[in-house]
Design a protein around this motif. Structure first.
Motif, PDB file in Angstrom:
ATOM      1  N   TYR A   1       0.521  28.122  -3.060  1.00 34.23           N
ATOM      2  CA  TYR A   1       1.103  27.411  -1.921  1.00 34.23           C
ATOM      3  C   TYR A   1       0.638  25.954  -1.891  1.00 34.23           C
ATOM      4  O   TYR A   1       1.392  25.039  -1.524  1.00 34.23           O
ATOM      5  N   LEU A   2      -0.621  25.709  -2.271  1.00 33.46           N
ATOM      6  CA  LEU A   2      -1.154  24.355  -2.248  1.00 33.46           C
ATOM      7  C   LEU A   2      -0.562  23.521  -3.374  1.00 33.46           C
ATOM      8  O   LEU A   2      -0.244  22.340  -3.186  1.00 33.46           O
TER       9      LEU A   2
ATOM     10  N   ARG B   1       3.165  19.009  -4.839  1.00 35.63           N
ATOM     11  CA  ARG B   1       4.268  18.484  -5.647  1.00 35.63           C
ATOM     12  C   ARG B   1       5.613  18.497  -4.912  1.00 35.63           C
ATOM     13  O   ARG B   1       6.646  18.192  -5.508  1.00 35.63           O
ATOM     14  N   SER B   2       5.602  18.809  -3.620  1.00 30.14           N
ATOM     15  CA  SER B   2       6.829  18.786  -2.833  1.00 30.14           C
ATOM     16  C   SER B   2       7.205  17.353  -2.469  1.00 30.14           C
ATOM     17  O   SER B   2       6.424  16.411  -2.676  1.00 30.14           O
ATOM     18  N   ASN B   3       8.386  17.190  -1.881  1.00 30.08           N
ATOM     19  CA  ASN B   3       8.843  15.872  -1.449  1.00 30.08           C
ATOM     20  C   ASN B   3       8.087  15.345  -0.237  1.00 30.08           C
ATOM     21  O   ASN B   3       8.317  14.213   0.191  1.00 30.08           O
TER      22      ASN B   3
ATOM     23  N   VAL C   1       0.875  -1.179   0.000  1.00 28.80           N
ATOM     24  CA  VAL C   1       0.000   0.000   0.000  1.00 28.80           C
ATOM     25  C   VAL C   1       0.906   1.221   0.000  1.00 28.80           C
ATOM     26  O   VAL C   1       1.548   1.534   1.008  1.00 28.80           O
ATOM     27  N   PHE C   2       0.965   1.910  -1.141  1.00 27.22           N
ATOM     28  CA  PHE C   2       1.886   3.027  -1.341  1.00 27.22           C
ATOM     29  C   PHE C   2       1.085   4.270  -1.739  1.00 27.22           C
ATOM     30  O   PHE C   2       0.942   4.576  -2.916  1.00 27.22           O
ATOM     31  N   THR C   3       0.533   4.960  -0.767  1.00 27.63           N
ATOM     32  CA  THR C   3      -0.209   6.190  -1.045  1.00 27.63           C
ATOM     33  C   THR C   3       0.293   7.300  -0.137  1.00 27.63           C
ATOM     34  O   THR C   3       0.993   7.055   0.848  1.00 27.63           O
ATOM     35  N   ASP C   4      -0.058   8.554  -0.481  1.00 27.79           N
ATOM     36  CA  ASP C   4       0.340   9.724   0.293  1.00 27.79           C
ATOM     37  C   ASP C   4       1.864   9.756   0.453  1.00 27.79           C
ATOM     38  O   ASP C   4       2.403   9.720   1.551  1.00 27.79           O
ATOM     39  N   ILE C   5       2.539   9.814  -0.685  1.00 28.44           N
ATOM     40  CA  ILE C   5       3.996   9.740  -0.733  1.00 28.44           C
ATOM     41  C   ILE C   5       4.517  10.918  -1.548  1.00 28.44           C
ATOM     42  O   ILE C   5       4.089  11.140  -2.687  1.00 28.44           O
ATOM     43  N   GLY C   6       5.459  11.665  -0.983  1.00 25.67           N
ATOM     44  CA  GLY C   6       6.024  12.800  -1.698  1.00 25.67           C
ATOM     45  C   GLY C   6       6.981  12.405  -2.799  1.00 25.67           C
ATOM     46  O   GLY C   6       7.034  13.046  -3.853  1.00 25.67           O
ATOM     47  N   PHE C   7       7.748  11.346  -2.551  1.00 22.86           N
ATOM     48  CA  PHE C   7       8.638  10.809  -3.574  1.00 22.86           C
ATOM     49  C   PHE C   7       8.957   9.370  -3.220  1.00 22.86           C
ATOM     50  O   PHE C   7       8.741   8.935  -2.082  1.00 22.86           O
ATOM     51  N   ALA C   8       9.461   8.639  -4.186  1.00 25.03           N
ATOM     52  CA  ALA C   8       9.751   7.215  -3.979  1.00 25.03           C
ATOM     53  C   ALA C   8      11.119   7.073  -3.326  1.00 25.03           C
ATOM     54  O   ALA C   8      12.150   6.990  -3.997  1.00 25.03           O
ATOM     55  N   CYS C   9      11.144   7.054  -2.007  1.00 29.27           N
ATOM     56  CA  CYS C   9      12.384   6.895  -1.260  1.00 29.27           C
ATOM     57  C   CYS C   9      12.836   5.438  -1.324  1.00 29.27           C
ATOM     58  O   CYS C   9      12.154   4.574  -1.866  1.00 29.27           O
ATOM     59  N   GLU C  10      13.979   5.156  -0.724  1.00 30.21           N
ATOM     60  CA  GLU C  10      14.538   3.802  -0.788  1.00 30.21           C
ATOM     61  C   GLU C  10      13.628   2.789  -0.110  1.00 30.21           C
ATOM     62  O   GLU C  10      13.555   1.628  -0.537  1.00 30.21           O
TER      63      GLU C  10
END
Length: 270
Positions: free
Chosen positions: A179-180, A185-187, A139-148
């Motif tokens: 701002y939104l 689109r931030s990390n 379950v991969f949701t609410d993620i700013g970027f794909a970290c390790e």
């Protein structure tokens, strides 16, 4: 042994995901009402009595809105990090809570659930890998970027709920304040279609049979657009767009599944 999965709802109006085998199941997040959770499980011929616990990813309201009533009514333990509980404004006395610790497996029947940290603008956000007899669901949701952490767990999955929150052009040209847009689109925001696709094409294991595209923005995405984007790169993985209005069908995921070309039978009603 197969694992049965469905998205009961996916979007900023509420998130709830079901993963279970023939005997036991868990919910990841409880962002829709208890009544709606029960109704949607019933329509899918899934029994709420098989649900043994709820795992909470973070404290935002679209992930916990229905939690208190659901946990109390069905006497469900809630696995949640102390920081998430503290910032959720949910009184721990309302229901049984169990401290959630990253990378520490939780065993429920034949299910094993591992939480791992992710990047999002919440107090202590985690994603999940649920496994049973060699079958693994992420379950991969609410993620700013794909970290390790996200990459290493995604590489193990036979099926995954994967965030495709926004299309870059729709967000940029949309009506959201500056701002939104920057927050999204931030990390520590959300995965765009292209970011999710990069994760999918670069790290999808050859045996991934299903990907459920999740947490689509109502204003900044288009279900048909993201379906076609992923389906063009699916290479045999079934692409499903999870709705913000209703449940998906139930998918049986097994370790020895024979992959077939994707079938475009989703209802684009997000």
């Amino acid at each position: 042994m197969a694992l049965f999965i469905t998205s009961l709802n996916s979007g900023s109006n509420g998130n709830c995901y079901y993963i279970g085998n023939e005997h036991d199941a868990v919910l990841v997040d409880a962002g829709i009402s208890c009544r709606e959770t029960e109704k949607r499980l019933h329509r899918l011929n899934l029994s709420i009595s098989k649900v043994r616990a709820v795992f909470i990813s973070h404290e935002h309201s679209d992930h916990i809105r229905g939690l208190a009533v659901l946990a109390r009514k069905h006497n469900l333990p809630v696995f949640i990090t102390p920081a998430t509980l503290q910032n959720s404004r949910l009184g721990s006395e309302q229901f049984l809570t169990v401290p959630l610790v990253g990378f520490q497996p939780v065993t429920i029947g034949d299910l094993q659930i591992i939480a791992f940290p992710k990047s999002h603008d919440a107090s202590d956000p985690h994603s999940f890998l649920i496994s049973c007899k060699g079958v693994k669901i992420g379950v991969f949701t609410d993620i700013g970027f794909a970290c390790e952490h996200v990459i290493s767990h995604f590489q193990q999955c036979h099926a995954a709920f994967l965030e495709t929150n926004y299309d870059e052009n729709l967000l940029q040209n949309g009506h959201y304040p500056y701002y939104l847009k920057n927050r999204i689109r931030s990390n520590k925001g959300h995965l765009s279609n292209r970011q999710a696709l990069a994760l999918f094409t670069s790290h999808k294991p050859r045996y991934m049979s299903h990907v459920l595209l999740s947490h689509l923005s109502q204003q900044n995405n288009c279900p048909k657009l993201v379906y076609e984007l992923f389906n063009n790169h699916a290479n045999g993985t079934e692409v499903v767009v999870a709705s913000r209005y209703s449940e998906t069908p139930v998918y049986a995921i097994s370790a020895n599944q024979v992959l077939e070309p994707s079938r475009m039978y989703q209802l684009f009603d997000n």
